[in-house]
Scaffold this motif. Structure first.
Motif, PDB file in Angstrom:
ATOM      1  N   TYR A 179       0.848  -1.189   0.000  1.00 39.26           N
ATOM      2  CA  TYR A 179       0.000   0.000   0.000  1.00 39.26           C
ATOM      3  C   TYR A 179       0.885   1.241   0.000  1.00 39.26           C
ATOM      4  CZ  TYR A 179      -3.733  -3.115   1.779  1.00 39.26           C
ATOM      5  OH  TYR A 179      -4.644  -4.118   1.965  1.00 39.26           O
ATOM      6  N   THR A 180       0.538   2.221  -0.797  1.00 40.60           N
ATOM      7  CA  THR A 180       1.241   3.508  -0.757  1.00 40.60           C
ATOM      8  C   THR A 180       0.218   4.638  -0.734  1.00 40.60           C
ATOM      9  OG1 THR A 180       1.412   3.515  -3.184  1.00 40.60           O
ATOM     10  CG2 THR A 180       3.316   2.692  -1.935  1.00 40.60           C
ATOM     11  N   ARG A 236       5.064  -4.341   7.226  1.00 40.71           N
ATOM     12  CA  ARG A 236       6.353  -3.642   7.295  1.00 40.71           C
ATOM     13  C   ARG A 236       6.106  -2.229   6.764  1.00 40.71           C
ATOM     14  NH1 ARG A 236      11.877  -5.689   6.896  1.00 40.71           N
ATOM     15  NH2 ARG A 236      11.028  -7.701   6.269  1.00 40.71           N
ATOM     16  N   VAL A 237       6.597  -1.236   7.496  1.00 38.91           N
ATOM     17  CA  VAL A 237       6.226   0.161   7.224  1.00 38.91           C
ATOM     18  C   VAL A 237       7.450   0.998   6.864  1.00 38.91           C
ATOM     19  CG1 VAL A 237       5.156   2.236   8.196  1.00 38.91           C
ATOM     20  CG2 VAL A 237       4.279  -0.023   8.826  1.00 38.91           C
ATOM     21  N   LYS A 270      12.067   5.850   4.585  1.00 35.01           N
ATOM     22  CA  LYS A 270      12.854   5.215   5.650  1.00 35.01           C
ATOM     23  C   LYS A 270      12.035   4.119   6.326  1.00 35.01           C
ATOM     24  CE  LYS A 270      15.622   9.335   6.639  1.00 35.01           C
ATOM     25  NZ  LYS A 270      16.045  10.326   7.685  1.00 35.01           N
ATOM     26  N   GLU A 271      12.698   2.983   6.554  1.00 36.08           N
ATOM     27  CA  GLU A 271      11.973   1.870   7.154  1.00 36.08           C
ATOM     28  C   GLU A 271      11.724   2.129   8.632  1.00 36.08           C
ATOM     29  OE1 GLU A 271      12.153  -2.982   7.786  1.00 36.08           O
ATOM     30  OE2 GLU A 271      13.541  -2.020   6.380  1.00 36.08           O
ATOM     31  N   VAL A 272      10.475   1.999   9.023  1.00 36.76           N
ATOM     32  CA  VAL A 272      10.064   2.155  10.415  1.00 36.76           C
ATOM     33  C   VAL A 272      10.220   0.833  11.156  1.00 36.76           C
ATOM     34  CG1 VAL A 272       8.128   2.683  11.948  1.00 36.76           C
ATOM     35  CG2 VAL A 272       8.471   4.023   9.859  1.00 36.76           C
ATOM     36  N   LYS A 310       4.475   3.805   2.981  1.00 39.44           N
ATOM     37  CA  LYS A 310       4.374   2.526   2.281  1.00 39.44           C
ATOM     38  C   LYS A 310       4.192   1.438   3.336  1.00 39.44           C
ATOM     39  CE  LYS A 310       7.992   0.344   0.383  1.00 39.44           C
ATOM     40  NZ  LYS A 310       9.034  -0.082  -0.585  1.00 39.44           N
ATOM     41  N   VAL A 311       3.201   0.609   3.121  1.00 40.00           N
ATOM     42  CA  VAL A 311       2.923  -0.486   4.059  1.00 40.00           C
ATOM     43  C   VAL A 311       2.864  -1.791   3.276  1.00 40.00           C
ATOM     44  CG1 VAL A 311       1.407  -1.402   5.840  1.00 40.00           C
ATOM     45  CG2 VAL A 311       1.563   1.086   5.493  1.00 40.00           C
TER      46      VAL A 311
END
Length: 924
Positions: A808-809, A834-835, A840-842, A866-867
């Motif tokens: 998802y974006t 994953r977010v 940047k990856e959360v 982005k998910v």
């Protein structure tokens, strides 16, 4: 013996959030080694393995965060017989050695089942060494009659196998006469006519004829007689022969739960029994075979069960462990289900292992528990403590678990469901998780690959696999703490096994997990352990043997492995050996405080019964109790004291042994001691968020909060007064936290950021673009969504049937970023996410409550999000069954559902998938 490659936990914490920056900060988390990470039982179906696929799979496991594998060969897949490799053959040994060396290069370890399937057995076990059962035949005689027929076993399957071991005549008064000397080689009995009504009992050592369950090629054969040392030696000699060409590097040899059905005997039972109890069991075959629930029957059976326990302990468990030590390896054993004292059996091996079977009910909002997808077998928190107790009492640093067996129906197990279940294990004292499990599947086998019927499918073909590092990272962080220092439990509780053994029902008594309704839950021991734990006491269980080797002092009770407890609690029990009673009172004489809920009423067993009863009364009469108030009586014994109280809480309070009052907040905990500093592992399994100041027993200079979900840490708001430390904690329902209560100040650490008042929220209302990137059976077309809903509700059959990953974006606006904190709330996630924010990856949000701090990732104005969401395998399997696509074709049991019926997913309702509902960011 243990792999020495250490990595820093910070490698696992790269996605730490909330501004808890870890760069240039002191290392807070303990170091990671192979044992700190989760391991998995690795089923080799048909042992149809090769070096290319072994190397490929081990690398995938290592990248997902696994610390090691336990090789267990089982039956194979139909159509691949030409790939099968016979167990312990030269080719099989080559594959095992390659596995070990490849794992070591990847920083992983390798264990090995000392057999195939379960229980131990195989082609080397001939009839003489096979599991044995007692067969009793009776002959009723009237006055003037004799036994005319030859004394032979009636069961056709036992003829030529069963051996007559005792023949005893009982007259009307119960007098027993040994007739064995009057039987000739043909079984003819030379006897005089009886003068009164008589029963003749013939006892045969027969065979169960059980064969290895789920055996792999080369492992088929009779089950071993675990009570026999010669039989065990014959079994293990096959490994010695296979190792002549070179010993494999095996960290630990594994033995599964004792499932040797009906094995009630061993050929040397009579001799072992007389050595243990001093009387001849041959003259008590009538009582041993009796279905009467009389005291005498119970006493004979208690003695028999004790001898059985001793034989299993010495002839198998210790024997097998000594064998492994001779190979410079260790042992890992599941003792539950054994006909013996579980604490002694667990305590003899190097790594005691418990198991979970089925699923527990938790109050955490949103956790899925569909009655159609679960077994009605709840893992019991007190049963789970037997293996950890044995480890703590006997100085074993690791406690393992077979984890997630039949947690849900196949293909429906989410990481969110795994989390509280594994937390329950951690709270019991487990610190070395083994998944149950992972099936070896070669690259050329299409989705879903080879699968073992009882597995929770922790495999690369699982659509959740890309997020496995989330669950594995959590387990690794928790285990890094729970393997540090030593267990810190203040109460040692005696387990009165003789009360169980003395029950006259049945013959052998296998203390199995599925039978705790009979032997554990009705007891005062169970009810007291549950109550004390609920009230905030940390408890371990002790056997008679462990107490005989312990010492007392003013500091408490110290076991032979130097585990120190503040007191020994003896819950209400009926029967206690005088030797155990004297061991307990000796602890008090040496200075310890011992608490009896009620004094024992008698002794177990039959031999010298009246003399032992008299002695016990004399011992107890020597205790001169006085009223100490609050319902507690006290007797001074040597340098210590014995307290007597029906209410154990009252006695513990009188003895100045405080409970941890933090449990009043609803939190569960377990504690570890590291040179006086304490780790508190806290879990919120309630339905509500907890934000409170909790009391810790002890005065500490600082308290560090450590978040095992993501690796973040910071100094807690805390204060100390007298002998208590107050620390503020915040946990959502379903979250866990670790507190490091230190003797030294941690001034260099950042302060933990608490979430104070919510000041507003940003709902992500802009449209979402959804793109499916991997999975099957068909990759659905991209979607533009004004509202987030399940993939199964998108009006696209490809999405209904899809298992895999969707991305998802979207964008959202932060009007003016302010100080404080921002928390992303994904709402309902099916099943893992994953977010990324602004590229940047959360991190991975793999469990309830699917929230994480994101303030450091946000900026004023437009932001991107982005998910990546993984769903369950269930919908794709449903599609395959609806279209009659063959994916399960195995020898023996093939593939069954959670109720052991033929598996069929064609009538399943599609499982919800993806982001569902609203996504928001809450400002604090």
């Amino acid at each position: 013996m243990f792999i020495k490659r250490f990595l820093y936990i910070s490698a696992l914490c790269a996605t730490a959030t909330a501004g808890m920056a870890q760069t240039k900060q002191p290392l807070v988390w303990p170091k990671v080694k192979a044992e700190t990470r989760p391991w998995t039982r690795w089923w080799w179906m048909g042992s149809a393995v090769d070096q290319k696929n072994i190397g490929m799979l081990l690398k995938k496991y290592q990248q997902a965060g696994f610390g090691g594998v336990e090789v267990t060969p089982i039956y194979g897949a139909v159509g691949f017989e030409n790939r099968y490799v016979d167990f312990l053959s030269p080719k099989w040994m080559e594959m095992l050695k390659y596995t070990s060396s490849t794992a070591a290069k990847l920083g992983m370890g390798m264990d090995m089942n000392t057999g195939t399937g379960w229980p131990f057995g195989g082609p080397q076990i001939k009839t003489a060494e096979a599991a044995t059962k007692l067969i009793v035949q009776t002959y009723k005689l009237n006055p003037g009659e004799i036994v005319k027929e030859a004394i032979r076993v009636n069961d056709p399957k036992q003829q030529g196998i069963a051996v007559l071991q005792a023949l005893v005549a009982y007259d009307e008064k119960g007098n027993a006469t040994d007739l064995m000397s009057k039987v000739d080689a043909a079984g003819n009995l030379n006897m005089q006519p009886v003068t009164s009504k008589t029963e003749v009992y013939a006892a045969f050592a027969g065979k169960t004829l059980q064969k290895v369950k789920r055996a792999a090629p080369g492992g088929e054969g009779f089950t071993l007689d675990h009570l026999s040392k010669p039989a065990t030696d014959v079994y293990l000699a096959r490994f010695a022969n296979a190792y002549k060409a070179g010993k494999p590097s095996v960290r630990a040899y594994f033995n599964d739960s004792y499932e040797v059905y009906g094995a009630s005997w061993s050929p040397t039972m009579f001799e072992e029994f007389k050595k243990d109890h001093g009387y001849d069991l041959r003259l008590h075959i009538k009582e041993l075979d009796s279905k009467e629930e009389s005291e005498t029957v119970g006493r004979v059976k208690s003695d028999y069960r004790e001898t059985m326990s001793n034989m299993l302990l010495h002839n198998f468990t210790q024997n097998w462990t000594n064998w492994a030590h001779g190979l410079k390896s260790i042992t890992k054993n599941q003792s539950h289900g054994s006909p013996g004292n579980l604490l002694d059996l667990y305590g003899t091996v190097d790594i005691p292992e418990i198991e979970t079977f089925g699923s527990s009910k938790f109050a955490i909002p949103g956790i899925r528990r569909d009655s159609a997808d679960i077994r009605n077998v709840d893992p019991n928190p007190i049963m789970l403590k037997f293996a950890p107790s044995a480890a703590h009492v006997n100085g074993k640093p690791l406690v393992s678990s077979e984890t997630f067996t039949w947690l849900t129906e196949h293909f429906k197990t989410s990481y969110s469901q795994c989390k509280p279940e594994v937390e329950q294990l951690f709270l019991a004292g487990v610190n070395h998780v083994f998944y149950h499990g992972t099936t070896y599947s070669p690259k050329d086998v299409k989705f879903p690959g080879w699968l073992f019927y009882a597995s929770m499918n922790m495999v690369p073909d699982n659509s959740l696999w890309s997020h496995a590092a989330g669950l594995n990272g959590y387990i690794t962080r928790v285990q890094s703490v729970l393997q540090a220092g030593k267990a810190d439990n203040e109460v040692l509780m005696y387990w009165p096994v003789y009360d169980a053994w003395s029950h006259p029902k049945g013959l052998e008594m296998t203390l199995a997990i599925h039978d705790i309704d009979d032997w554990l839950m009705p007891t005062k021991f169970y009810k007291n352990a549950l109550e004390l734990q609920k009230n905030g006491y940390s408890i371990d269980f002790a056997s008679d043997l462990a107490l005989s080797k312990s010492a007392g002092s003013k500091a408490g009770v110290k076991t032979s492995a130097s585990a120190l407890y503040k007191t020994l609690v003896v819950p209400e029990c009926t029967l206690m050996p005088n030797e155990t009673l004297q061991s307990i009172l000796k602890l008090a004489q040496q200075g310890a405080t011992v608490i009896f809920q009620k004094l024992p009423e008698g002794v177990p067993g039959l031999a010298d019964l009246e003399a032992r009863r008299v002695k016990q009364k004399q011992i107890l009469a020597a205790l001169k109790f006085t009223d100490a108030g609050s319902g507690v009586k006290q007797a001074i014994v040597g340098f210590g004291k014995v307290l007597l109280s029906g209410d154990l809480d009252d006695a513990l309070n009188y003895a100045s042994i405080p409970a941890e009052k933090l449990v009043e907040s609803g939190l569960k905990f377990i504690r570890r001691d590291v040179n006086g500093s304490k780790y508190y592992y806290l879990v919120n399994h309630t339905a509500k968020a907890i934000d409170t100041r909790i009391p810790l027993n002890g005065k500490f200079a600082s308290v560090t909060i450590m978040d095992p979900q993501n690796g973040a840490y910071g100094l807690a708001a805390s204060s100390s007064a007298q002998n208590k430390t107050m620390a503020r904690v915040q946990l959502q329902a379903g979250e866990a936290m670790i507190l490091l209560a230190g003797l030294q100040a941690k001034a260099a650490l950042p302060k933990w950021k608490y979430l104070e008042k919510a000041t507003g929220e940003i709902e992500l209302k802009n449209p979402w673009n959804l793109q499916f990137i991997q999975g099957g059976p068909v990759i659905p077309t991209a979607k533009k969504l004004d509202k987030l809903k399940s993939w199964t509700d998108l009006g696209d059959n490809d999405a209904v049937n899809f298992s895999g990953t969707g991305v998802y974006t979207s964008t959202f606006t932060v009007p003016a970023k302010k100080s404080g904190e921002y928390v992303l709330d994904l709402g309902q996630v099916d099943e893992s996410a994953r977010v990324w924010i602004n590229g940047k990856e959360v991190g991975i949000l793999w469990s309830i409550p699917f929230k994480t701090r994101v303030g450091s990732f946000l900026k004023t104005g437009e932001n991107t999000i982005k998910v990546e969401v993984d769903n369950l395998m269930a919908n794709r399997i449903r599609y395959m069954d609806q279209n009659k696509m063959e994916w399960r074709k195995y020898h023996e049991i093939n593939f069954v559902n959670i109720n052991y019926k033929p598996f069929d997913a064609s009538n399943w309702t599609p499982m919800p998938s993806g982001l569902i509902g609203s996504v928001k960011i809450v400002k604090y």
